[in-house]
Design a protein around this motif. Structure first.
Motif, PDB file in Angstrom:
ATOM      1  N   PHE A 316       0.839  -1.210   0.000  1.00 21.72           N
ATOM      2  CA  PHE A 316       0.000   0.000   0.000  1.00 21.72           C
ATOM      3  C   PHE A 316       0.869   1.253   0.000  1.00 21.72           C
ATOM      4  O   PHE A 316       1.834   1.353   0.761  1.00 21.72           O
ATOM      5  CB  PHE A 316      -0.915  -0.012   1.228  1.00 21.72           C
ATOM      6  N   LYS A 317       0.525   2.198  -0.855  1.00 28.16           N
ATOM      7  CA  LYS A 317       1.241   3.472  -0.933  1.00 28.16           C
ATOM      8  C   LYS A 317       0.424   4.526  -0.183  1.00 28.16           C
ATOM      9  O   LYS A 317      -0.680   4.861  -0.579  1.00 28.16           O
ATOM     10  CB  LYS A 317       1.437   3.914  -2.387  1.00 28.16           C
ATOM     11  N   GLY A 318       0.961   5.019   0.880  1.00 24.38           N
ATOM     12  CA  GLY A 318       0.250   6.015   1.682  1.00 24.38           C
ATOM     13  C   GLY A 318       0.550   5.787   3.147  1.00 24.38           C
ATOM     14  O   GLY A 318       1.159   4.775   3.526  1.00 24.38           O
ATOM     15  N   ASP A 319       0.116   6.733   3.990  1.00 27.97           N
ATOM     16  CA  ASP A 319       0.398   6.595   5.415  1.00 27.97           C
ATOM     17  C   ASP A 319      -0.596   5.647   6.089  1.00 27.97           C
ATOM     18  O   ASP A 319      -1.515   5.128   5.443  1.00 27.97           O
ATOM     19  CB  ASP A 319       0.436   7.962   6.113  1.00 27.97           C
ATOM     20  N   LEU A 320      -0.396   5.428   7.390  1.00 28.20           N
ATOM     21  CA  LEU A 320      -1.200   4.453   8.124  1.00 28.20           C
ATOM     22  C   LEU A 320      -2.673   4.843   8.160  1.00 28.20           C
ATOM     23  O   LEU A 320      -3.553   3.989   7.999  1.00 28.20           O
ATOM     24  CB  LEU A 320      -0.648   4.294   9.549  1.00 28.20           C
ATOM     25  N   ASN A 321      -2.965   6.125   8.355  1.00 32.10           N
ATOM     26  CA  ASN A 321      -4.368   6.547   8.396  1.00 32.10           C
ATOM     27  C   ASN A 321      -5.058   6.340   7.051  1.00 32.10           C
ATOM     28  O   ASN A 321      -6.240   5.997   6.997  1.00 32.10           O
ATOM     29  CB  ASN A 321      -4.464   8.005   8.843  1.00 32.10           C
ATOM     30  N   ALA A 322      -4.310   6.527   5.976  1.00 32.55           N
ATOM     31  CA  ALA A 322      -4.877   6.272   4.637  1.00 32.55           C
ATOM     32  C   ALA A 322      -5.152   4.772   4.465  1.00 32.55           C
ATOM     33  O   ALA A 322      -6.142   4.374   3.839  1.00 32.55           O
ATOM     34  CB  ALA A 322      -3.915   6.764   3.563  1.00 32.55           C
ATOM     35  N   PHE A 323      -4.264   3.957   5.038  1.00 25.06           N
ATOM     36  CA  PHE A 323      -4.450   2.499   4.982  1.00 25.06           C
ATOM     37  C   PHE A 323      -5.691   2.092   5.773  1.00 25.06           C
ATOM     38  O   PHE A 323      -6.468   1.233   5.332  1.00 25.06           O
ATOM     39  CB  PHE A 323      -3.203   1.812   5.533  1.00 25.06           C
ATOM     40  N   PHE A 324      -5.872   2.713   6.941  1.00 24.54           N
ATOM     41  CA  PHE A 324      -7.087   2.462   7.735  1.00 24.54           C
ATOM     42  C   PHE A 324      -8.327   2.758   6.893  1.00 24.54           C
ATOM     43  O   PHE A 324      -9.292   1.990   6.876  1.00 24.54           O
ATOM     44  CB  PHE A 324      -7.116   3.337   8.989  1.00 24.54           C
ATOM     45  N   GLU A 325      -8.315   3.895   6.217  1.00 22.96           N
ATOM     46  CA  GLU A 325      -9.471   4.330   5.413  1.00 22.96           C
ATOM     47  C   GLU A 325      -9.723   3.353   4.270  1.00 22.96           C
ATOM     48  O   GLU A 325     -10.869   3.008   3.976  1.00 22.96           O
ATOM     49  CB  GLU A 325      -9.212   5.746   4.870  1.00 22.96           C
ATOM     50  N   TYR A 326      -8.644   2.895   3.639  1.00 24.21           N
ATOM     51  CA  TYR A 326      -8.747   1.910   2.560  1.00 24.21           C
ATOM     52  C   TYR A 326      -9.410   0.633   3.052  1.00 24.21           C
ATOM     53  O   TYR A 326     -10.321   0.083   2.419  1.00 24.21           O
ATOM     54  CB  TYR A 326      -7.348   1.630   2.015  1.00 24.21           C
ATOM     55  N   MET A 327      -8.975   0.150   4.231  1.00 31.18           N
ATOM     56  CA  MET A 327      -9.549  -1.071   4.791  1.00 31.18           C
ATOM     57  C   MET A 327     -11.018  -0.903   5.153  1.00 31.18           C
ATOM     58  O   MET A 327     -11.809  -1.837   5.062  1.00 31.18           O
ATOM     59  CB  MET A 327      -8.748  -1.506   6.026  1.00 31.18           C
ATOM     60  N   LYS A 328     -11.391   0.295   5.579  1.00 30.61           N
ATOM     61  CA  LYS A 328     -12.790   0.535   5.973  1.00 30.61           C
ATOM     62  C   LYS A 328     -13.733   0.650   4.774  1.00 30.61           C
ATOM     63  O   LYS A 328     -14.921   0.364   4.891  1.00 30.61           O
ATOM     64  CB  LYS A 328     -12.889   1.830   6.798  1.00 30.61           C
ATOM     65  N   THR A 329     -13.192   1.101   3.611  1.00 25.76           N
ATOM     66  CA  THR A 329     -14.090   1.503   2.510  1.00 25.76           C
ATOM     67  C   THR A 329     -13.999   0.672   1.237  1.00 25.76           C
ATOM     68  O   THR A 329     -14.925   0.684   0.438  1.00 25.76           O
ATOM     69  CB  THR A 329     -13.831   2.972   2.148  1.00 25.76           C
ATOM     70  N   ASP A 330     -12.899  -0.055   1.024  1.00 23.86           N
ATOM     71  CA  ASP A 330     -12.762  -0.765  -0.245  1.00 23.86           C
ATOM     72  C   ASP A 330     -13.762  -1.925  -0.340  1.00 23.86           C
ATOM     73  O   ASP A 330     -13.867  -2.739   0.579  1.00 23.86           O
ATOM     74  CB  ASP A 330     -11.340  -1.300  -0.407  1.00 23.86           C
ATOM     75  N   PRO A 331     -14.497  -2.010  -1.455  1.00 27.90           N
ATOM     76  CA  PRO A 331     -15.534  -3.048  -1.610  1.00 27.90           C
ATOM     77  C   PRO A 331     -15.008  -4.476  -1.468  1.00 27.90           C
ATOM     78  O   PRO A 331     -15.772  -5.379  -1.117  1.00 27.90           O
ATOM     79  CB  PRO A 331     -16.064  -2.810  -3.034  1.00 27.90           C
ATOM     80  N   ARG A 332     -13.709  -4.706  -1.733  1.00 24.62           N
ATOM     81  CA  ARG A 332     -13.173  -6.071  -1.655  1.00 24.62           C
ATOM     82  C   ARG A 332     -13.288  -6.646  -0.249  1.00 24.62           C
ATOM     83  O   ARG A 332     -13.281  -7.867  -0.073  1.00 24.62           O
ATOM     84  CB  ARG A 332     -11.707  -6.096  -2.108  1.00 24.62           C
ATOM     85  N   PHE A 333     -13.393  -5.764   0.747  1.00 29.41           N
ATOM     86  CA  PHE A 333     -13.478  -6.219   2.134  1.00 29.41           C
ATOM     87  C   PHE A 333     -14.923  -6.375   2.613  1.00 29.41           C
ATOM     88  O   PHE A 333     -15.161  -6.592   3.791  1.00 29.41           O
ATOM     89  CB  PHE A 333     -12.713  -5.262   3.055  1.00 29.41           C
TER      90      PHE A 333
END
Length: 591
Positions: A316-333
């Motif tokens: 993942f390219k980005g900081d930890l908070n961006a990674f948190f947001e990705y995990m919360k919102t990406d449809p794959r999850f």
């Protein structure tokens, strides 16, 4: 979090295991056993709600006025009576099991006596821990209060009348607190009076307390049904509604203007001492608030470093908070379509780790276990939770999962760590094995210590990799998020109550260090404001169990057996951590 019954007794253990491994040469003391049984019976009378929650229906019509001077005096005399009784026994002459009972009871009595020094009755309830809310759950007809016989229905009416008296005393105590400067924060009070005023209705049929009438058993006679319906409608309109209205309007109109703008206990007269006591009570240690705070800071930094490394491994390219947001919102999850698929995924977690469970646990509960979706009427405000089974095994232990919309149920929320904590081998193993042990005194079989019970469940989350879980980096991130949440608590709980950290600063700190929404962080921080110290038990207990495991692995080397270690942790049930450590050291010394 285990759904906690209001019981003030410590817990017990594994009778089969105790009998198998018993090395004691001293016989059990029958007189001591009688004294423990009398203590248990006396406690049920003092805390009848606790009796109701564990299925003892003898006191279902009672509700003590626990904020009154007379009741507090009774508790003091009761605690002193059994403190004096303990002095009649030489601990060194008791067998191992009785000696543990001695230690548990002494700790409990000393803690109760110390707590009476403080005027906790001046803060009789809050938005999170409140008899008015408990009464609503019990009176709905779907809680622990039974409504199966005519006597059950009569019992509840007596309890309702007693609640009205309790509410008047609570108001008087709130006023005493106002005069003494012991008041709740405004941020909590504004959550409290809407809860109470929501119970005010004009039509009794629209009341939550009409639930038992809707559930009247078919076998009741027509005369009984008519009588009960009339009595319940009258109680709702003439007792329940006026009680909630009076209490709610008092909080809104008289108490709120006097409530404090600060968040923590240290801003009140004697508040620092009150908080220090609560820390001792909830962690069952002598650790100071400052020591716990420093531990929290170190743990937050340690876990954040691991989170960063996992994020980097995923590419993942980005900081930890961006990674948190990705995990919360990406449809794959969010792969699920139906609640059944979500429940099946939890069942699959159980099946995947079963082969490794057998290697790590020699003894497992007989109590059945089920995974269920949380009922719709309470799902919106519910968290995933474990409801313990009955001691006789007739009622299963249930892992409840709230699923408002299966399509938005996120797999990265820590499904694997959640199951390990709330279900197996967490609360289900510990609580069921405790209740199944009929060889221990009842006061140790029912209830528990926050730091031990929640500490065990959090320790179980750390077993994921050994159990064949956390192979997916996102599931491991979910587990790290759960651990981070408990570490953050060590920082913010202490900072709020001893370092003048504001509610807003605490919310900001939580959101900066874990994937928490503002709504979630707000509810959590307000929980710590309302029940200081309780949230410290999880991490404190888990770290103690892990510390002991590491110590014995190093000390015993090849002689260390993990399954046997887990047996020893669980076999004597819930203990204060100081008693627990001493017991475990004695075991390790014999290896």
């Amino acid at each position: 979090m285990k759904k906690i019954a209001l019981v003030l007794f410590a817990a017990g253990a594994l009778s089969a295991c105790n009998q198998k491994q018993k090395t004691e040469t001293v016989a059990a003391n029958p007189q001591f056993a009688r004294m423990l049984d009398q203590y248990y019976e006396g406690s049920l009378k003092l805390y009848p709600l606790g009796a109701t929650y564990i299925g003892d229906n003898r006191y279902n019509d009672q509700l003590p006025n626990d904020g009154s001077a007379a009741y507090i005096s009774t508790v003091k005399k009761f605690s002193q009576q059994y403190s004096d009784s303990l002095k009649n026994y030489d601990r060194t002459a008791l067998n191992e099991n009785d000696a543990l009972s001695y230690d548990v009871l002494k700790d409990q009595l000393d803690m109760n006596m110390e707590g009476l020094k403080y005027h906790f009755e001046y803060l009789p309830f809050n938005q999170f821990y409140a008899l008015p809310l408990t009464i609503g759950q019990l009176g709905s007809g779907t809680g622990a209060q039974p409504f199966k016989t005519v006597k059950d229905y009569d019992n509840w009416l007596k309890r309702v009348t007693a609640f009205s008296v309790w509410a008047d005393t609570a108001t008087a105590n709130f006023r005493k607190g106002m005069a003494a400067g012991l008041v709740l924060p405004k941020a909590l009070v504004v959550k409290m009076y809407p809860q109470l005023l929501s119970m005010v209705v004009k039509d009794p049929k629209k009341s939550l307390f009409y639930g038992p009438v809707n559930l009247l058993p078919k076998e009741f006679s027509a005369a009984d049904k008519k009588k009960i319906t009339g009595e319940y409608e009258s109680a709702i309109l003439n007792v329940i509604v006026p009680t909630y209205k009076k209490l709610g309007e008092f909080l809104q109109n008289e108490y709120l203007p006097k409530a404090r703008t600060t968040s923590g206990y240290s801003s009140m007269p004697g508040g620092t001492d009150m908080y220090t006591y609560l820390v001792k009570q909830q962690t069952t240690t002598t650790r100071t608030p400052e020591e716990i705070y420093q531990t929290g800071l170190k743990e937050v930094a340690r876990i954040r470093s691991i989170m960063d490394s996992i994020k980097n491994k995923t590419g993942f390219k980005g900081d930890l908070n961006a990674f948190f947001e990705y995990m919360k919102t990406d449809p794959r999850f969010m792969p699920y379509k139906t609640p059944a698929q979500v429940l099946a995924a939890f069942d699959d977690i159980h099946k995947r780790m079963e082969p490794n469970l057998k290697k790590m646990f020699n003894v497992t509960p007989k109590t059945p276990f089920e995974i269920r979706q949380t009922e719709a009427f309470r799902a919106a405000s519910a968290s995933a939770e474990y409801n313990q089974g009955s001691a006789d095994g007739k009622r299963p232990g249930i892992f409840y999962v709230p699923i408002l919309d299966a399509k938005t149920f996120n797999t990265t929320s820590g499904m694997e760590s959640l199951f390990l904590h709330e279900a197996i081998p967490g609360h289900h193993y510990q609580i069921s094995l405790t209740q199944e042990n009929t060889s221990l005194p009842k006061f140790r079989r029912f209830g528990g210590h926050n730091a031990y019970v929640e500490g065990w469940a959090l320790y179980c989350e750390s077993l994921g990799k050994e159990l064949g879980l956390y192979t997916d980096p996102y599931q491991y991130m979910g587990a790290l998020g759960d651990e981070m949440h408990r570490a953050i608590r060590l920082v913010v709980d202490v900072a709020i109550h001893t370092k003048n950290m504001s509610r807003e600063e605490a919310i900001k700190y939580m959101m900066a260090n874990e994937p928490a929404s503002e709504q979630y962080a707000t509810a959590e921080i307000e929980r710590y404001m309302a029940i200081p110290g309780q949230a410290l038990g999880y991490k404190t207990g888990a770290m103690k169990i892990r510390e002991l495991r590491n110590r014995y692995e190093k000390k015993l080397g090849a002689k260390f057996n993990l399954a046997e270690f887990h047996t020893q942790v669980l076999k004597d049930g819930s203990l204060p951590l100081s008693v627990f450590e001493s017991k475990m050291d004695n075991w390790a010394g014999k290896q």
